[in-house]
Design a protein around this motif. Structure first.
Motif, mmCIF file in Angstrom:
data_model
loop_
_atom_site.group_PDB
_atom_site.id
_atom_site.type_symbol
_atom_site.label_atom_id
_atom_site.label_comp_id
_atom_site.label_asym_id
_atom_site.label_seq_id
_atom_site.Cartn_x
_atom_site.Cartn_y
_atom_site.Cartn_z
ATOM 1 N N ARG A 210 1.144 9.708 -5.305
ATOM 2 C CA ARG A 210 1.600 11.053 -4.959
ATOM 3 C C ARG A 210 2.516 11.610 -6.050
ATOM 4 O O ARG A 210 2.436 12.782 -6.412
ATOM 5 N N LEU A 211 3.416 10.756 -6.548
ATOM 6 C CA LEU A 211 4.331 11.189 -7.604
ATOM 7 C C LEU A 211 3.565 11.547 -8.870
ATOM 8 O O LEU A 211 3.842 12.570 -9.511
ATOM 9 N N LEU A 212 2.571 10.724 -9.225
ATOM 10 C CA LEU A 212 1.757 10.996 -10.401
ATOM 11 C C LEU A 212 1.006 12.311 -10.252
ATOM 12 O O LEU A 212 0.925 13.113 -11.187
ATOM 13 N N ARG A 213 0.474 12.532 -9.054
ATOM 14 C CA ARG A 213 -0.268 13.767 -8.823
ATOM 15 C C ARG A 213 0.634 14.987 -8.983
ATOM 16 O O ARG A 213 0.234 15.995 -9.589
ATOM 17 N N LEU B 281 0.833 -1.202 0.000
ATOM 18 C CA LEU B 281 0.000 0.000 0.000
ATOM 19 C C LEU B 281 0.867 1.251 0.000
ATOM 20 O O LEU B 281 0.521 2.260 -0.628
ATOM 21 N N GLY B 282 1.985 1.184 0.706
ATOM 22 C CA GLY B 282 2.897 2.316 0.731
ATOM 23 C C GLY B 282 3.462 2.625 -0.643
ATOM 24 O O GLY B 282 3.584 3.788 -1.028
ATOM 25 N N ARG B 283 3.814 1.579 -1.371
ATOM 26 C CA ARG B 283 4.349 1.781 -2.726
ATOM 27 C C ARG B 283 3.300 2.399 -3.640
ATOM 28 O O ARG B 283 3.596 3.303 -4.435
ATOM 29 N N VAL B 284 2.056 1.918 -3.516
ATOM 30 C CA VAL B 284 0.965 2.476 -4.325
ATOM 31 C C VAL B 284 0.746 3.940 -3.969
ATOM 32 O O VAL B 284 0.587 4.801 -4.842
#
Length: 388
Positions: A372-375, A364-367
């Motif tokens: 966040r990076l995509l946003r 879940l942390g990786r997702v």
């Protein structure tokens, strides 16, 4: 090792250990613990904990003498709203409001003659014996304690998860003295120019006054001034300030009352022409000044640099007092990099058996990090076309 020199562990509710304050202060005199492991902080923290926190104390003894002490609180932590983790926390409660007091340089208070052994023994005992514990939560660890935590995880085959990785930036004042004693001369060219220009502009208003509170009344008045400026800055940014936490103000006002007389608490005020432009709330422990909180009067004229100037004046004051370091502690504020000449790693970690729930949490942390990076990428302004 001789049997009578083995480190023995006792674990009991803090309220059931007679003479905890006396034992803590005695060990403190034999330990190299930080201000946050001193009775000044720990004692005040214990007095402000709610009843539900039920703090417990781990006591390490060798040949009958106390050589290690730490406070632990039990809490079920929910991660990402779905992963339930029964946890024990070192000098924290698991409640966000209380823990936002923010402990740094955390660890086991340990006799300096056997500090690594005591720390390792206590951590091992915690991992193996704490009731209902699926995870140890260790916040704000210095590099030495983090190494012990990593060795423990390797020894037991546990997963160590880094919850936060940061660095404490600080000024080694002995280095400044070795370079002639002129702190400003060692700053970067643009930082030095900006500080000197701001000081000239402040002086033009009627002179710069830097003052350290001399008693409890003045210290609390400075803290009130700090609160006012701090709240104004964060309100202008549309963000929540530290004082909106109902625990923050009462805890620190009591800490000031207890610590101002012995000099472990230092409140500073910077003013120009009688108008305050900066307040600093610092701790002073064994030759190191630790900057904990601040309040600055920012202006539309960005040549006025209340934060930089306030810190420079406080650093020069510490230099004149013969102190060894001025520590900004962890955090990403830009002034820390500009004004410091050293840094030390600091980490927030958790340790527990490598079970399915922990693997689910890691996934879940990786997702979460990917989203966040995509946003950030989607929200990043696009460059204007060539020629526009």
């Amino acid at each position: 090792m001789r049997q009578d020199l083995a480190v023995e562990i006792e674990f009991l509710p803090a309220g059931r250990m007679p003479g905890l304050e006396t034992a803590w202060k005695d060990l403190e005199s034999r330990a190299d613990g930080s201000f946050f492991l001193s009775w000044h902080w720990i004692g005040c923290w214990l007095d402000h904990l709610p009843d539900w926190a039920r703090p417990h104390v781990i006591v390490a003894r060798r040949a009958g003498q106390v050589v290690g002490l730490a406070i632990l609180c039990r809490r079920t932590v929910w991660r990402y709203g779905v992963v339930r983790t029964p946890s024990w926390l070192l000098h924290e409660t698991g409640d966000r409001g209380i823990d936002n007091l923010t402990i740094e340089y955390n660890g086991i208070l340990a006799d300096r003659s056997c500090a690594d052994e005591v720390t390792s023994t206590c951590l091992l005992w915690m991992a193996r014996n704490l009731p209902g514990c699926d995870e140890l939560v260790l916040a704000g660890l210095d590099q030495r304690t983090e190494r012990c935590a990593r060795a423990l995880a390797d020894q037991l085959g546990f997963r160590l998860q880094v919850r936060r990785s940061d660095s404490a930036k600080w000024v080694d004042l002995d280095v400044v003295r070795g370079q002639g004693g002129n702190y400003r001369a060692g700053l970067g060219k643009s930082t030095r120019a900006g500080v000197n220009r701001a000081i000239r502009l402040y002086e033009a208003r009627g002179g710069v006054d830097f003052q350290v509170a001399s008693d409890e009344r003045q210290a609390l008045a400075f803290f009130d001034g700090l609160e006012t400026l701090h709240r104004q800055v964060w309100a202008a940014r549309g963000k929540t300030d530290a004082f909106s936490n109902p625990v923050f103000g009462p805890f620190h006002r009591e800490l000031i009352r207890r610590g101002i007389g012995s000099g472990v608490v230092r409140l500073c005020r910077a003013a120009a022409g009688g108008t305050d432009f900066g307040y600093l709330y610092n701790f002073v422990w064994r030759g190191t000044v630790l900057n904990y909180q601040s309040g600055f009067a920012y202006e539309s004229d960005n040549r006025m640099k209340p934060g930089l100037v306030s810190h420079v004046l406080a650093i020069e004051d510490a230099l004149a007092r013969g102190e060894a370091a001025y520590d900004f502690m962890a955090g990403s504020s830009g002034h820390k990099a500009h004004l410091s000449n050293e840094q030390s790693p600091m980490t927030w970690v958790s340790i527990g058996p490598d079970r399915l729930a922990r693997k689910v949490e890691a996934g879940l942390g990786r997702v979460d990090r990917s989203l966040r990076l995509l946003r950030r990428r989607l929200l990043k302004p696009k460059a204007a076309p060539s020629g526009s």
